[in-house]
Scaffold this motif. Structure first.
Motif, short mmCIF file in Angstrom:
data_model
loop_
_atom_site.label_atom_id
_atom_site.label_comp_id
_atom_site.label_asym_id
_atom_site.label_seq_id
_atom_site.Cartn_x
_atom_site.Cartn_y
_atom_site.Cartn_z
N THR A 15 42.70 33.93 38.19
CA THR A 15 42.42 35.16 38.97
C THR A 15 40.93 35.31 38.94
OG1 THR A 15 42.87 36.58 37.13
CG2 THR A 15 44.91 36.25 38.72
N ILE A 17 37.32 36.27 38.25
CA ILE A 17 35.90 35.43 38.04
C ILE A 17 36.22 33.98 37.64
CG2 ILE A 17 34.06 35.32 36.61
CD1 ILE A 17 34.22 38.25 35.94
N ASP A 38 49.53 34.24 34.62
CA ASP A 38 49.46 34.41 35.95
C ASP A 38 49.73 32.95 36.83
OD1 ASP A 38 48.58 37.38 36.55
OD2 ASP A 38 46.80 36.75 35.25
N SER A 59 49.18 28.53 30.69
CA SER A 59 48.98 28.48 29.24
C SER A 59 48.54 29.86 28.58
CB SER A 59 47.56 27.63 28.87
OG SER A 59 47.46 26.67 30.02
N ASP A 60 49.17 30.19 27.42
CA ASP A 60 48.90 31.33 26.54
C ASP A 60 47.95 30.87 25.68
OD1 ASP A 60 48.35 33.42 24.86
OD2 ASP A 60 50.41 34.16 24.97
N LEU A 61 46.64 31.12 25.84
CA LEU A 61 45.58 30.63 25.11
C LEU A 61 45.54 31.06 23.60
CD1 LEU A 61 43.05 30.12 27.99
CD2 LEU A 61 44.53 28.25 26.89
N CYS A 87 37.05 32.13 30.53
CA CYS A 87 36.76 33.39 31.39
C CYS A 87 38.09 34.23 31.12
CB CYS A 87 37.02 32.92 32.86
SG CYS A 87 35.49 33.08 33.86
N GLY A 89 40.48 36.81 29.55
CA GLY A 89 40.15 38.01 28.91
C GLY A 89 41.04 39.21 29.38
N TYR A 153 37.47 45.89 22.81
CA TYR A 153 36.93 45.11 23.90
C TYR A 153 35.31 45.21 23.65
CZ TYR A 153 35.56 43.52 28.50
OH TYR A 153 35.29 42.80 29.47
N LYS A 157 33.26 41.44 22.82
CA LYS A 157 32.25 40.83 23.79
C LYS A 157 31.07 40.55 23.26
CE LYS A 157 35.00 40.36 27.15
NZ LYS A 157 35.21 38.86 27.67
N GLY A 184 28.33 42.07 34.62
CA GLY A 184 28.53 43.65 34.98
C GLY A 184 29.81 43.84 35.56
N VAL A 186 32.40 43.74 38.34
CA VAL A 186 32.80 42.88 39.45
C VAL A 186 34.21 43.38 40.03
CG1 VAL A 186 33.27 40.19 39.86
CG2 VAL A 186 31.82 41.09 37.86
N THR A 188 37.18 42.89 40.44
CA THR A 188 38.41 42.22 40.29
C THR A 188 39.49 43.14 39.76
OG1 THR A 188 38.15 41.90 37.86
CG2 THR A 188 37.11 40.12 39.25
N ARG A 189 40.74 42.69 39.52
CA ARG A 189 41.85 43.51 39.28
C ARG A 189 41.55 44.39 38.12
NH1 ARG A 189 46.48 39.24 37.15
NH2 ARG A 189 45.48 38.77 35.39
N THR A 191 38.26 45.43 36.83
CA THR A 191 37.78 46.55 37.03
C THR A 191 38.23 47.64 37.79
OG1 THR A 191 35.72 45.05 36.73
CG2 THR A 191 35.26 47.29 38.02
N1 LIG Z 1 35.67 42.46 36.10
C1 LIG Z 1 34.48 42.87 35.50
O1 LIG Z 1 33.87 43.73 35.74
C2 LIG Z 1 34.14 42.18 34.34
C3 LIG Z 1 32.96 42.64 33.48
C4 LIG Z 1 32.67 42.09 32.48
C5 LIG Z 1 33.20 40.99 31.81
N2 LIG Z 1 34.20 40.58 32.52
C6 LIG Z 1 35.04 39.39 31.87
O2 LIG Z 1 35.40 38.44 32.81
C7 LIG Z 1 36.51 37.56 32.49
C8 LIG Z 1 37.30 37.59 33.62
O3 LIG Z 1 37.85 38.74 33.99
P1 LIG Z 1 38.20 39.37 35.46
O4 LIG Z 1 37.54 40.48 35.84
O5 LIG Z 1 38.31 37.95 36.30
O6 LIG Z 1 39.84 39.87 35.45
P2 LIG Z 1 41.28 39.16 35.57
O7 LIG Z 1 42.17 39.99 34.88
O8 LIG Z 1 41.37 38.65 37.04
O9 LIG Z 1 41.00 37.90 34.83
C9 LIG Z 1 41.48 37.70 33.34
C10 LIG Z 1 42.21 36.42 33.37
O10 LIG Z 1 42.62 35.77 31.86
C11 LIG Z 1 43.82 35.34 31.86
N3 LIG Z 1 44.41 35.73 30.39
C12 LIG Z 1 44.51 36.78 30.19
N4 LIG Z 1 45.25 36.79 28.85
C13 LIG Z 1 45.10 35.51 28.73
C14 LIG Z 1 45.99 34.62 27.66
N5 LIG Z 1 46.48 35.33 26.55
N6 LIG Z 1 46.03 33.31 27.74
C15 LIG Z 1 45.34 32.69 28.83
N7 LIG Z 1 44.84 33.59 29.81
C16 LIG Z 1 44.82 34.73 29.72
C17 LIG Z 1 44.69 36.18 33.18
O11 LIG Z 1 45.67 35.22 33.46
C18 LIG Z 1 43.48 36.11 34.10
O12 LIG Z 1 43.58 34.95 34.87
C19 LIG Z 1 36.99 38.57 31.19
O13 LIG Z 1 36.70 37.87 30.05
C20 LIG Z 1 36.51 39.85 31.37
O14 LIG Z 1 36.24 40.44 30.18
C21 LIG Z 1 34.82 41.08 33.66
#
Ligand SMILES: NC(=O)c1ccc[n+]([C@@H]2O[C@H](COP(=O)([O-])OP(=O)(O)OC[C@H]3O[C@@H](n4cnc5c(N)ncnc54)[C@H](O)[C@@H]3O)[C@@H](O)[C@H]2O)c1
Length: 253
Positions: A15, A17, A38, A59-61, A87, A89, A153, A157, A184, A186, A188-189, A191
């Motif tokens: 999902t 980023i 997911d 995978s649960d990392l 990625c 998080g 959080y 970070k 910043g 983005v 995605t779900r 944000t």
């Molecule tokens: N969206 C934003 O605005 C934003 C801003 C700054 C940083 N980030 C960072 O970008 C990264 C991606 O977030 P995103 O915005 O794409 O959101 P997202 O929720 O779409 O992606 C998060 C992904 O992490 C995976 N995940 C969560 N827990 C996990 C686990 N235990 N094991 C394996 N995978 C796991 C989920 O399956 C998901 O695919 C994150 O680290 C987030 O902190 C996002």
């Protein structure tokens, strides 16, 4: 930039980023091993490209066994790795520090920080065997400036930036570059859910308008920055914390 022949491990690839990064890298010729939760989204992504271009492993990392299994798959299916993008998080919101349970705190540290430690520990030998490589760890603007209600959080970070900088020093000898990205906002779900809870984008000084600084990014705009850090064009870039935030951190008010 071309990624032909590059083998990249992307966490959180199903999902947001992570997915945009996988899409971008595959489109530019890389082979991607995606790992994360997911699983349905991950399977849909894999079926779009076929196993020669993208493999997804649910995978649960936070579990060492899952990390190991994914890395073994990278070795068996791709014969090694050239790059790793962390990625995965979570973004738990709405609790000040006193309201956090041990479980709340531990979960955020486990996903956002310890999983990166585990993935790096497991993949470094593969990068070294390749003769070098690149690790990109996704941090956030929250490493430098944050908002109320996200103590765990923000702590994770900032720690990702420190970890990346330190690893850059220890692994330069192996020709492995390590960089963090201060992402910043983005679309995605993660944000979009958070914005809804905070009362909308404008309450946070953000805009969806495409021509504004500090607008909300499309995930593909983060993917291309990650691609740069992976690419040979970034051969002298290591230990950096690259802001990809549309000027968000530059804003005073
Ligand atoms: N969206 C934003 O605005 C934003 C801003 C700054 C940083 N980030 C960072 O970008 C990264 C991606 O977030 P995103 O915005 O794409 O959101 P997202 O929720 O779409 O992606 C998060 C992904 O992490 C995976 N995940 C969560 N827990 C996990 C686990 N235990 N094991 C394996 N995978 C796991 C989920 O399956 C998901 O695919 C994150 O680290 C987030 O902190 C996002």
């Amino acid at each position: 930039m071309t990624f032909a022949g590059k083998r990249v491990f992307v966490t959180g690839a199903a999902t947001g980023i992570g997915r945009a990064t996988a899409d971008y890298l595959v489109a530019e010729g890389a082979k991607v091993l995606g790992a994360g939760l997911d699983g349905d989204d991950g399977k849909a992504l894999a079926s779009r490209y076929g196993e020669s271009r993208l493999i997804f492993r649910e995978s649960d990392l936070t579990r060492e066994a899952d990390v190991q299994a994914a890395v073994v798959a990278a070795q068996e299916r791709f014969g090694g790795l050239d790059a790793v993008v962390n990625c995965a998080g979570i973004y738990p919101t709405g609790k000040r520090l006193e309201e956090l349970s041990d479980e709340d705190w531990d979960r955020t540290i486990a996903v956002n920080l310890t999983a990166i430690f585990r993935v790096c520990r497991a993949t470094l030998p593969l990068l070294r065997a390749t003769g070098g490589g690149s690790i990109v760890n996704i941090a956030s603007v929250h490493a430098d400036a944050t908002v109320p209600g996200v103590p765990a959080y923000a702590a994770t970070k900032a720690a990702v930036v420190g970890l990346s900088r330190q690893m850059a020093l220890d692994y330069a000898v192996d020709r492995i570059r390590v960089n963090a990205v201060l992402v910043g906002s983005v679309a995605t779900r993660m944000t979009l859910d958070g914005l809804e809870a905070a009362g909308g984008a404008e309450a946070l000084g953000l805009s969806f308008e495409p021509n504004r600084i500090a607008r909300i990014a499309n995930p593909s705009e983060i993917a291309t920055a990650i691609g740069f850090l992976i690419s040979d064009a970034a051969s002298f870039v290591t230990g950096s914390a690259m802001q990809v935030d549309g000027g968000l951190l530059a804003r005073l008010l």
